[in-house]
Design an enzyme around this catalytic site. Sequence first.
Site, mmCIF file in Angstrom:
data_model
loop_
_atom_site.group_PDB
_atom_site.id
_atom_site.type_symbol
_atom_site.label_atom_id
_atom_site.label_comp_id
_atom_site.label_asym_id
_atom_site.label_seq_id
_atom_site.Cartn_x
_atom_site.Cartn_y
_atom_site.Cartn_z
ATOM 1 N N CYS A 64 0.874 -1.177 0.000
ATOM 2 C CA CYS A 64 0.000 0.000 0.000
ATOM 3 C C CYS A 64 0.910 1.226 0.000
ATOM 4 O O CYS A 64 2.093 1.105 -0.338
ATOM 5 C CB CYS A 64 -1.001 -0.018 1.164
ATOM 6 N N HIS A 97 14.195 -14.371 12.307
ATOM 7 C CA HIS A 97 13.755 -14.310 13.706
ATOM 8 C C HIS A 97 12.252 -14.459 13.884
ATOM 9 O O HIS A 97 11.804 -14.999 14.896
ATOM 10 C CB HIS A 97 14.165 -12.972 14.332
#
Length: 145
Positions: A64, A97
């Site tokens: 966006c 992670h």
Amino acid sequence: MGLKVAIASDHGGFQLKEFLKDNLDIKWIDLGTDSEKAADHPEYGHKLSRFVAEGGAEFGVAICGTGIGISIACNRHPEIRAAVCTDSTMARLTREHNDANVLCLGARIIGEEVALDVVQTFLETEFNTKKAKYARRVEMYNDFN
Ligand code: RB5
């Protein structure tokens, strides 16, 4: 790249979506929008997230204007870990992670060449399974009751 990757954007991300499709040799599944006519980013965030959650693609790329609005919609889906990344270090670390499965980009924020590097890094980096703490933390994302 043999990966199937869903991609979706609102009107603000439409041009960057087309640029990524034209410049990266990936099995893209384009879920819209299909023009620069105003479109609501939550609709496309939800559509892409449902598709990835149901196994239609390994990963999603959601775009966006800032990457933020669409990431908020994507992260309402428990199976989705959506991360806004503005450089390839963020893209690498969110795969290692957080096991992020949706990459969110802000078309008003990031340049096209940087976006190419970010997408490539995101898709090439594996989740770090060598350290149990990362898997434990990923499990904790939906453990908020
Ligand atoms: C659309 O004008 C804009 O608000 C949207 O693309 C996005 O930046 C929202 O977070």
